[in-house]
Design a protein around this motif. Structure first.
Motif, PDB file in Angstrom:
ATOM      1  N   SER A  27       1.057  -1.452  -0.158  1.00 43.00           N
ATOM      2  CA  SER A  27       0.117  -0.102   0.110  1.00 43.00           C
ATOM      3  C   SER A  27       0.628   1.423   0.317  1.00 43.00           C
ATOM      4  O   SER A  27       0.508   2.288  -0.478  1.00 43.00           O
ATOM      5  N   GLU A  28       1.822   1.416   0.612  1.00 42.50           N
ATOM      6  CA  GLU A  28       2.584   1.660   0.611  1.00 42.50           C
ATOM      7  C   GLU A  28       3.593   2.437  -0.971  1.00 42.50           C
ATOM      8  O   GLU A  28       4.927   3.155  -0.429  1.00 42.50           O
ATOM      9  N   LEU A  29       3.818   1.575  -1.662  1.00 42.66           N
ATOM     10  CA  LEU A  29       5.038   1.800  -3.014  1.00 42.66           C
ATOM     11  C   LEU A  29       4.516   3.395  -3.580  1.00 42.66           C
ATOM     12  O   LEU A  29       3.624   4.027  -3.715  1.00 42.66           O
ATOM     13  N   LYS A  30       6.056   4.222  -3.492  1.00 41.76           N
ATOM     14  CA  LYS A  30       5.524   5.614  -3.674  1.00 41.76           C
ATOM     15  C   LYS A  30       6.484   5.709  -5.700  1.00 41.76           C
ATOM     16  O   LYS A  30       7.360   4.243  -5.681  1.00 41.76           O
ATOM     17  N   LEU A  31       5.726   5.814  -6.404  1.00 38.26           N
ATOM     18  CA  LEU A  31       6.143   5.985  -7.672  1.00 38.26           C
ATOM     19  C   LEU A  31       6.183   7.308  -7.660  1.00 38.26           C
ATOM     20  O   LEU A  31       5.977   8.398  -7.822  1.00 38.26           O
ATOM     21  N   THR A  32       7.944   7.127  -7.672  1.00 33.64           N
ATOM     22  CA  THR A  32       9.040   9.038  -7.779  1.00 33.64           C
ATOM     23  C   THR A  32      10.028   8.263  -9.198  1.00 33.64           C
ATOM     24  O   THR A  32       9.964   7.772 -10.087  1.00 33.64           O
TER      25      THR A  32
END
Lengths: 360, 463
Positions: A27-32
């Protein structure tokens, strides 16, 4: 690449539970955007390095001119940081004091003051630097002039008497009255006018010896007197990769060359010009300000030479005896143009802007 | 070992720019293990040109190595990576912002190769290029350019030098490093074929000069045994990030600076990734096309970082389970290396021919530097290997509300190779790569409009 043996994946329950866990986990995956690792270099770290590099200079100033130097530095830093904090607060902007740039400005303002300066003037200078020169132009990175330096010029024009009220070295320790003499820069100016600088300087009794000049036993602002302390800070900044040699060397080098000609080959005259006044403080800590100096090495060298020439013209022909601040301020204005003129040539392109022929 | 010394050459030129990055390559010793999966989702677009079209239908039984996607010479062929039944052919997300037609195959568990598979007969350049085409090769270093197209242009340009790129300057990834150890035989077989039929006069294998690299004795011995041993050399370069970029490598090995828009063939050379070479070497021996690849699975959130060989189309979730799952809650999942790879938001994406790494970072590693204003320190320009000024391009591409195309052209935005050195070093934490990517695309688009589309990268330029 193919491998003949293919051990089948175990399909026991543990594998499944791992997968279930993963679903919640994700749920916490960040797209940067790339890169996904960054260097430890931060603006705050750079500013902290500058503050550390200034400590020997402040210490030397306090040793020679008295502990009041610390009080002035404290006032400068506190009023600068507070000015930035209150401005951001009032303008409903994000708080930026954490980047420590205001602290650097406050420190530099203090080092540009004589030790006798009334504290309220330091506060006025700091507020001017932070609010007028820095924040009104958009804050860190957007100001075209160096805040501390512009504040110094503003104060020189507003409070000329207080800004030139210098003390003799170690006067604070002595109970008896010490006769104030002419500043080294004034003597150098007289020496140049006399037509034979070398003999004039040898004859001038109150002109400090080379060792005194180097250690800082002369009149001047808190931060400009000790060449030794400034050089220590310079070495630290070079070692930490905060600044490069280009600006300080081209600035001081230009002054040295011009003064060698103006002084008719007098090495005493050249050494006096380099070691007295704000040249080293300006060349190491003010002219190298990232925001207000060019980015490329070539640009930095042009910038340094420009600073050096203007400094020499003011010192030799101006009505003032010190020109470092004005020289840097004028070159600050040219910075964007120098940047434009000295853009690096892209990889593989030839001088004329055409593509390099690549046949081996 | 007296002859072994002659194999090594020194680089001829130094590269300006680049950054020193902690390499974190913990999987040097991990011998790649194969995993088999129950289901693969094979995208028909695994290369950078046109997507292939499906030539199988739902319900078809397929064997491993069977051609399932083809669209002629402009694409790389796609083969089934397991034996089983095609259960779905539909458009799927293959990355957060990318969609492609994917063929889903449920494995029958037998992993049977197609019976008709046989080593190719290679007699001349044409048949060699055909073999490359049939092997379904696309640049496995990350670019994904169909290898047969590259090879043809190189053959026509009569290039003299073949560079095998084993630099792998991305941290974590140890795929090419392992390939030199485990598949040295395949690599040299590929090199021999290329020398024989394409006519290369010299082959340079470029790798990072690492202390750990003691165990490629097998590769060196294999070179000694080769009939072309006099012209196959190994060049070791000092570890520095961005050295592995094609243009930088050519500069270091040949001393030639190729400006933006020029190709390696203009420097009379061809750069081939080590894994691609190994895959082709394998095809020459066995006739088995590219259906699986080595991937480094690593990062602070992975329990047991390892190198694995995964069938193309295997889902990231299956691969992570294979290496023991997550050790900590992942805050960032990356396909590729940490410098140039792409962050993804789910483990449901398939691996492709260009996937060299899967990295998962726990919270601490995934933390992003807070973005502050540019202080014009110039570090981005200092580290840029292409000698452009990233911060100015970033401003021109993002800051003015309306991007300034003329300014972007003047700043040579299109020269950017997206190596991320600038954003890595930036003390203000500015996402420079975002601006550079936009700037690069805008210039490419403007140029295509101005001078007629040259057909390059049409698909990727969607703005």
């Amino acid at each position: 690449m193919e491998n003949a043996k293919n051990p089948a994946i175990s399909e026991d329950k543990s594998a499944n539970s791992v997968q279930d866990n993963n679903k919640d986990n994700l749920s916490e995956l960040k797209l940067t955007v790339s890169p996904h690792i960054k260097s430890s270099l931060t603006t705050k770290g750079v500013m902290l390095d500058v503050i550390i590099a200034l400590i020997p200079t402040l210490a030397a100033g306090a040793w020679i001119q008295g502990p009041r130097a610390f009080l002035i530095a404290f006032t400068g830093v506190l009023s600068s940081v507070l000015a930035e904090y209150l401005y951001n607060r009032f303008m409903k902007k994000p708080n930026t004091i954490g980047d420590l740039s205001a602290a650097v400005t406050g420190m530099l303002i203090a080092l540009n003051m004589p030790v006798t300066i009334p504290l309220w003037m330091v506060v006025v200078g700091s507020v001017f630097a932070i609010v007028i020169v820095k924040q009104l132009f958009g804050g860190l990175g957007r100001n075209f002039a160096n805040p501390a330096l512009t504040a110094r010029i503003f104060m020189l024009l507003s409070f000329p008497a207080a800004m030139n009220n210098f003390v003799m070295p170690f006067q604070w320790k002595s109970s008896s009255e010490i006769v104030t003499t002419a500043t080294p820069l004034y003597t150098l100016y007289e020496a140049f006018k006399s037509g034979s600088p070398d003999s004039f300087l040898t004859a001038a009794k109150d002109f400090p010896s080379l060792t005194s000049l180097f250690l800082g036993q002369m009149q001047g602002t808190i931060g400009e007197i000790s060449a030794l302390a400034l050089l220590l800070g310079f070495i630290y900044l070079l070692y930490r990769g905060v600044i490069r040699l280009s600006i300080p060397v081209s600035f001081v080098g230009t002054v040295a060359v011009v003064m060698l000609i103006a002084g008719k080959g007098s090495l005493n005259f050249v050494a006096g010009q380099i070691l007295s006044g704000g040249l080293l403080l300006g060349a190491i800590f003010m002219a190298t300000d990232y925001t207000t100096s060019p980015m490329s090495i070539k640009g930095k060298i042009i910038f340094g030479i420009g600073c050096g020439l203007i400094t020499c013209f003011i010192r030799l022909f101006g009505s003032l005896h010190e020109g470092v601040s004005y020289a840097i301020l004028i070159m600050n204005i040219f910075s964007p143009f120098i940047d434009r003129l000295t853009r690096p040539r892209p990889f593989g392109q030839t001088k004329k802007g055409g593509k390099a022929h690549a046949k081996a | 070992m007296k002859t072994a010394k002659d194999i090594f050459l020194k680089p001829v030129s130094r590269i300006k720019g680049g950054v020193l990055v902690k390499d974190n390559k913990t999987t040097f010793d991990s011998v790649p293990k194969s995993l088999s999966v129950s289901r693969v989702v094979i995208p028909l677009l695994q290369h950078c040109t046109k997507p292939a079209s499906a030539i199988v239908a739902v319900g078809d039984k397929v064997k491993k190595g069977q051609l399932i996607g083809d669209a002629g010479d402009a694409t790389a062929r796609i083969h089934a990576s397991v034996s089983g039944t095609v259960t779905d052919i539909s458009v799927r997300k293959i990355a957060p912002k990318e969609k492609a037609v994917c063929v889903t195959i449920e494995s029958d568990g037998n992993d049977e190769w197609l019976e008709t598979i046989a080593p190719p007969t290679v007699t001349d350049a044409e048949s060699l290029i055909d073999a490359v085409f049939n092997a379904g090769l696309a640049g496995m270093g990350g670019a994904g350019f169909p290898t047969h197209i590259k090879l043809r242009s190189v053959y026509e340009a009569k290039a003299k030098t073949l560079i095998i790129n084993s630099i792998e300057c991305e941290p974590y990834i140890t795929v090419d490093y392992r390939a030199c150890i485990d598949f040295g035989d395949d690599i040299i077989r590929c090199i021999e074929a290329l020398i024989k039929h394409i006519g290369f006069e010299r082959v340079l294998i470029a790798e990072e000069d690492k202390k750990e690299k003691g165990d490629e004795q097998a590769l060196i011995e294999r070179i000694e045994k080769s009939e072309y041993k006099d012209i196959i050399k190994i060049v070791r370069l000092k570890p520095k990030y961005a050295t592995g970029a094609e243009k930088m490598l050519i500069k270091a090995l040949l001393g030639i600076s190729l400006p933006e828009g020029k190709l390696p063939s203009d420097a009379s050379c061809m750069v081939m990734n080590t894994s691609t070479a190994a895959a082709f070497g394998n095809y020459l021996l066995t006739g088995r096309p590219l259906v699986s690849r080595c991937i480094t699975v690593a990062g602070s959130a992975i329990k047991e970082p390892a190198n694995i060989i995964a069938p193309l189309g295997a889902l990231i979730s299956d691969i992570i389970d294979f290496v023991g799952g997550f050790e900590a809650k992942p805050y960032k999942l990356i396909i590729g290396g940490p410098m140039m790879g792409h962050a993804v938001d789910s483990t449901d994406y398939p691996v492709t021919k260009t996937t060299n790494g899967i990295l998962a970072f726990a919270e601490k590693m995934a933390r992003v530097k807070t973005e502050t204003s540019c202080i014009r320190c110039g570090k981005c320009a200092e580290v840029c290997p292409m000698r452009i000024v990233p911060t100015d391009i970033y401003k021109a591409a993002t800051d003015y509300g309306k991007p300034d195309i003329n300014e972007l052209v003047a700043l040579n935005a299109q020269a950017c190779i997206l190596c991320s050195c600038c954003a890595y070093i930036c003390p203000a934490g500015i996402p420079l790569v975002k601006g550079l990517d936009i700037g690069k695309r805008l210039v490419a688009k403007a140029k295509a409009k101005g001078a007629g589309n040259n057909g390059k990268c049409k698909e990727s330029c969607d703005i």
